[in-house]
Design an enzyme around this catalytic site. Structure first.
Site, PDB file in Angstrom:
ATOM      1  CB  CYS B  63      32.618 -11.580  36.914  1.00 41.56           C
ATOM      2  SG  CYS B  63      32.522 -11.097  38.633  1.00 41.56           S
ATOM      3  CG  HIS B  67      28.606 -10.996  33.490  1.00 45.97           C
ATOM      4  ND1 HIS B  67      27.749  -9.934  33.577  1.00 45.97           N
ATOM      5  CD2 HIS B  67      29.754 -10.597  34.106  1.00 45.97           C
ATOM      6  CE1 HIS B  67      28.341  -8.932  34.217  1.00 45.97           C
ATOM      7  NE2 HIS B  67      29.563  -9.312  34.553  1.00 45.97           N
ATOM      8  NE  ARG B 428      35.222  -9.819  41.434  1.00 48.55           N
ATOM      9  CZ  ARG B 428      35.366 -11.128  41.154  1.00 48.55           C
ATOM     10  NH1 ARG B 428      34.382 -11.786  40.590  1.00 48.55           N
ATOM     11  NH2 ARG B 428      36.484 -11.746  41.409  1.00 48.55           N
ATOM     12  CB  SER B 451      32.580  -4.164  39.693  1.00 50.11           C
ATOM     13  OG  SER B 451      33.239  -5.308  40.197  1.00 50.11           O
TER      14      SER B 451
END
Lengths: 375, 516
Positions: B63, B67, B428, B451
């Site tokens: 990811c 970020h 996600r 997440s």
């Protein structure tokens, strides 16, 4: 050797060998020797790939391998017993594979370790798997898995030196396997040889090349003082940088995207792409072959895309290289003369922060050097 | 009642452990635990805020663009810059390239092995040369008695696809996908320098200028990947989701909390403006698809009663604290428990597509049945890939028409006290960074990671997080084969390391899985 090698046709097998030669920078005349080394093994060499305080960036980077491809590595060349991001098994099934490999393949398997190893709070800051209802921590795994391995590849700057998690060492105790930053004395105390393949992430060629070298020679490649293979980390970014001429000419970019500091081929109006050292580029103190090897099937690399090098292969990364966007104090810009006295003072600093001999050479020629009072 | 622990959950990013209680073959309760902590929020304190854009990408190697983008939006916001259009579009291209690499990776390499019996390949009886090659490969592994890493595995259950033709095709696509996803990273590297971890997105925009040559190099790769994604990836997900995997959807495996949240993704006007994004921001409660509410970021809080932190609970991220205590009583996760308006919300492709309500997606949803499930999440992920492909072409056109436009509003580091928020959807889920700076240094940094929304533990009121809730009700006829649990877990595309074991509470012994 029959018609096929471990499921590969002869032609595909030789393609893998040729790719392996390419990655090691060898002539294709070495293909028969590589073929012999790979065929000599009775079975595919087992690999355990374990992760401590990691981000999986090293694994994702490895997926980008081209020579050989990741599918060839995983299915044809090596036997990936445990790699948490691709393996089918979960839970105890997966943990049992690690235990079986340690027990049954003692001295035969390659351990690839990704991530730092924390030791504060009984190691609870990184755990995977449980034993008798208690978490198995990374600092327990490293001893057990490395002691029985043939060789350990510390992949990424976290595993090699502690990396970014080491910037929070006061809380978690994060260290590399053999190193704590530039100092010896990491989380692994055993005697199995460890090869450092740092980078955040490492270029897939560095990792795959190191593994292939070990398969061919059954020994680690020649390494520098920080355990890094010289074939990949032997020179600074600055040595081979495509903007080196701009550095020497005193042409430095001051404003991001400024067309007056960017070459016409890159959408600007300047005579060439200006050097990024005033924007904080760590190229002068960073050892890797990024400018030549480049990234992602050689499409680009950080400085090629008008970004700075952040020094991610260095043992000082990250905390020791912060702030990233301020000029490295030890780098003299064009036209600044350094007296012999100041060079001596700076050399003291350089040794203390662990710069390599090559950089010392640059200090002596005055290309790189502080003003003595900078630090 | 059997207690099942899966540790580690593999084929995800990170370290996660999942425990479930099974009664009469059905999951009655579940606990999701993150088992690793590094402390980005702590280590970035006192540092130059511009460093955060590079360093926080390393929260996650999968990811990382998310970020990076959240961080740059937050620091942009604090610095008060106005990102030029070309800077915004190049950021979109970098970000979108990662989505195109990430979605097929998730489907084929992380999730697919839960849905196919890979050993069925050995029974392939057709004549397709490509499929015969796959068959030869698998058969040779079996003959050499070394089928790692494809085994060991859970015993294939009743839902697993066993048709040799379908399985062999899927495995051949698995191998193709390994090559194709690299194109996405090459596209990313063309604009961002390398992947993972792009290097040239800076406060105010990007360092790189568009050129016709670079657009062409990008397009050459993009169109190859786009064609494969539409004809293979999307086609596979639709064929499997409406065919052999529909029974899993019909059983509502992985229903979840029915509340959805999205920050939106891909800026169309002003950079960081959550009201003008290609994928819209919003909130849906109780699956009420007719009532999509505007997102109000001030309603986001994080509970830590069951997380390994001694800092206060229920704080807003802008004033959040992260002070770990891995031995805290009652706590079971390093993940905090994010809440919106006090309630758990699912983020990710399904949330986005339910908010978008594109006619094509609603038609697909109508074919399989309009309710959340593990299969529905895969379908949403595939559909949004198709939408994104179309929009990338629009951005390339915009860039080509304004090729000499500026790319960066490069402002000096401010010395006064500032705050910034950077939120965006990720492949996600929804991801956010909050930064406070003073005297040119970071004084506070908080990340509510993607997440976390899905995999967080119970909140202070004891309400389960979305994944915990989604696992409840999953059929687990055999506690040694909790395939449906990992199917649900992986359908959320977790970006943290998970662990799941299987414990029989009567004996408290961990059952050993049979090695197949």
């Amino acid at each position: 050797m029959g018609e096929s090698f471990k499921g590969l046709s002869r032609r595909d097998f030789l393609k893998v060998c040729g790719a392996s030669a390419t990655i090691l920078g060898l002539s294709q005349s070495y293909v028969p020797q590589i073929a012999q080394a790979l065929e000599g093994a009775a079975a595919k060499p087992p690999v355990l790939w374990l992760q401590g305080q990691n981000c999986t960036g090293c694994s994702v980077s490895a997926l980008n391998s081209n020579h050989p491809s990741i599918a060839e590595l995983v299915l044809d060349i090596l036997s990936f017993r445990y790699q948490p991001n691709i393996m089918a098994a979960s839970g105890d099934q997966a943990i049992q594979v690690i235990k079986d490999t340690i027990k049954n393949e003692k001295g035969k398997y390659v351990l690839v370790w990704e991530g730092a190893v924390p030791d504060k709070e009984d190691g609870l800051f990184a755990a995977f798997g449980e034993e008798n209802g208690k978490p198995m921590t990374a600092d327990k795994w490293i001893t057990e898995a490395a002691d029985s391995a043939a060789v350990v590849i510390a992949t990424g700057t976290c595993a090699a030196f502690g990396g970014i998690p080491r910037a929070n060492q006061a809380v978690t105790g994060a260290k590399g396997l053999l190193f704590d930053g530039t100092a010896k004395g990491g989380a692994y105390k055993g005697t199995t040889p460890v090869v450092n393949v740092p980078g955040c992430p490492p270029n897939p060629d560095w990792l795959v090349g190191t593994i292939v070298y070990w398969l061919m020679n059954k020994k680690a490649p020649d390494v520098d003082n920080y355990g890094r293979p010289k074939m990949f980390y032997g020179q600074t970014i600055h040595d081979n940088c495509e903007r080196r001429a701009a550095f020497e000419a005193g042409l430095y970019l001051e404003t991001w995207g400024d067309p007056a500091a960017i070459a016409p081929a890159e959408g600007g109006t300047a005579t060439q792409n200006y050097c990024l050292v005033k924007k904080g580029c760590k190229g002068p103190i960073t050892f890797s072959d990024c400018p030549i090897r480049r990234w992602n099937s050689r499409t680009s690399w950080p400085i090629g895309a008008h970004g700075i090098c952040i020094g991610c292969t260095q043992p000082e990364f990250y905390a020791g290289l912060a702030p990233l966007y301020e000029k490295v104090p030890e780098v003299n810009l064009f036209g600044i003369q350094t007296t012999a006295d100041n060079i001596a003072k700076v050399l003291g600093v350089a040794v203390a922060i662990g710069l390599g001999a090559h950089l010392v050479g640059n200090f002596a020629t005055g290309r790189v050097g502080g003003k003595g009072g900078d630090k | 009642m059997a207690k099942v622990v899966i540790d580690p959950v593999t084929r995800i990013e990170g370290h996660l452990k999942i425990e479930v209680e099974v009664e009469n073959g059905v999951v009655k309760d579940a606990w999701s635990s993150g088992t690793m902590y590094r402390g980005f929020e702590q280590l970035i304190q006192g540092k130059d805020p511009r460093d955060a854009i590079r360093i926080t990408q390393r929260v996650c190697g999968v990811c990382n663009t998310i970020h990076g983008m959240s961080s740059v939006f937050a620091v942009d916001n604090a610095f008060g810059v106005t990102v030029p259009d070309n800077g915004r579009i190049i950021r979109n291209l970098i970000f979108a390239s990662d989505w195109l690499a990430d979605h097929p990776l998730h489907f084929y390499h992380l999730a697919a092995l839960d849905y196919i019996d890979i050993m069925a390949v050995a029974s392939y009886a057709g004549n397709d040369p490509a499929l015969l090659k796959v068959k030869d490969k698998i058969v040779s592994l079996v003959k050499a008695n070394d089928t790692y890493p494809l085994t060991p595995r859970y015993e294939p259950d009743a839902f697993v696809i066993k048709d040799p033709e379908v399985v062999t095709t899927a495995v051949s696509h698995y191998l193709e996908a390994l090559e194709m996803r690299k194109l996405g990273h090459e596209m990313l590297a063309l604009w961002g320098g390398r992947a993972p971890f792009f290097q040239n997105v800076v406060v105010g925009g990007v360092g790189i200028r568009p050129t016709v040559a670079r657009i062409a190099e990008f397009t050459w790769r993009f169109e190859q990947l786009a064609s494969w994604l539409e004809n293979t990836y999307v086609a596979d997900v639709v064929a499997l989701g409406t065919g052999p995997l529909k029974p899993i959807h019909d059983l509502k495996v992985g229903l979840g909390v029915s509340n959805f949240l999205g920050y939106g993704a891909f800026d169309e006007k002003k950079s960081g403006d959550i009201k003008n994004r290609f994928f819209r921001s919003g909130v849906i409660d109780n699956l009420d698809l007719k009532n999509i509410k505007d997102l109000d970021p001030s309603k986001i809080t994080e509970d830590v009663k069951y997380s390994y932190y001694k800092s206060a609970s229920g704080l807003k991220p802008a004033v959040g604290k992260t002070d770990p205590d891995p031995k805290k009583a009652d706590a079971y996760s390093f993940i905090k428990s994010p809440r919106y308006d006090g309630k758990p919300h699912e983020g990710g492709p399904l949330a986005r597509m339910l908010m978008q309500q594109d006619p094509g997606f609603m038609e697909l949803a109508g074919k399989i049945g309009v309710w959340p499930s593990a299969v529905a999440r895969h379908a949403a992920r595939a559909y949004e890939t198709k939408m994104l492909i179309g929009q990338i072409r629009v951005w390339l056109d915009q860039l080509a028409k304004n090729i000499n436009g500026e790319v960066c509003d490069d402002k000096a580091l401010p010395m006064d006290a500032r705050e910034g928020m950077g939120i965006t959807d990720a492949p996600r889920s929804a991801n956010g960074h909050w930064v406070s700076i003073d005297k040119g240094k970071v004084t506070n940094y908080q990340i509510v990671n993607a997440s976390g929304w899905n995999f967080g533990p119970r909140d202070d009121k004891g309400v389960r997080g979305p994944v915990e809730e989604a696992i409840v009700g999953a059929p687990v006829p055999d506690p040694t084969n909790p395939t449906n649990v990992v199917r649900v877990v992986r359908s959320f595309d977790p970006c943290l390391a998970c662990s799941v074991h299987i414990i029989e509470p009567t004996t408290n012994e961990i059952l050993k899985f049979k090695v197949t």
